[in-house]
Write a protein that holds these residues in place. Structure first.
Motif: not given
Length: 133
Positions: A34-35, A37-40, A127-131
């Motif tokens: 997951i962490e 994936s935030l790179r993209y 889980l919903c994540i806003r970068k």
């Protein structure tokens, strides 16, 4: 996650996965997925990940193997880890109370929202994540 060319980093507005996180071999491996994936994602982009969720025990779980089961505390601690990095996180850990939510795989193999994975009753959590911008 490393298969994408580096030029694609921070290019996307949205990322979604369903059960992929739970199939990385370990609880921590899934959280690292997951962490990564935030790179993209572009700043402000959104990632939604659906994971397998342990409904039976806050202590015992399936921590390694082909499918792992996250506990509520695993996901809440991870959300705090991401929030400390500046990301906004929303968790959906509600198992549901409607008639369809109560069906378990052995009761109806054609339709179910809950299943036994290695003899542990489980469902999905989101889980919903806003970068961070």
């Amino acid at each position: 996650h490393d298969a994408l060319p580096i030029s694609d980093m921070e290019r996307f507005d949205f990322c979604w996965s369903s059960s992929t996180v739970s199939q990385t071999g370990s609880l921590e491996g899934g959280l690292q997925f997951i962490e990564q994936s935030l790179r993209y994602l572009k700043p402000g982009g959104v990632a939604v990940h659906i994971v397998e969720f342990n409904l039976e025990s806050p202590v015992e779980t399936v921590a390694t193997g082909p499918v792992v089961l996250y506990r509520e505390d695993d996901l809440r601690r991870f959300a705090k880890r991401l929030e400390a990095q500046g990301h906004a996180v929303t968790l959906n850990l509600h198992p549901g109370r409607e008639a369809d939510d109560l069906r378990v795989e052995p009761d109806n193999p054609d339709f179910h929202l809950k299943v036994f994975i290695q003899d542990v009753l489980s469902t999905s959590a989101g889980l919903c994540i806003r970068k961070a911008s």
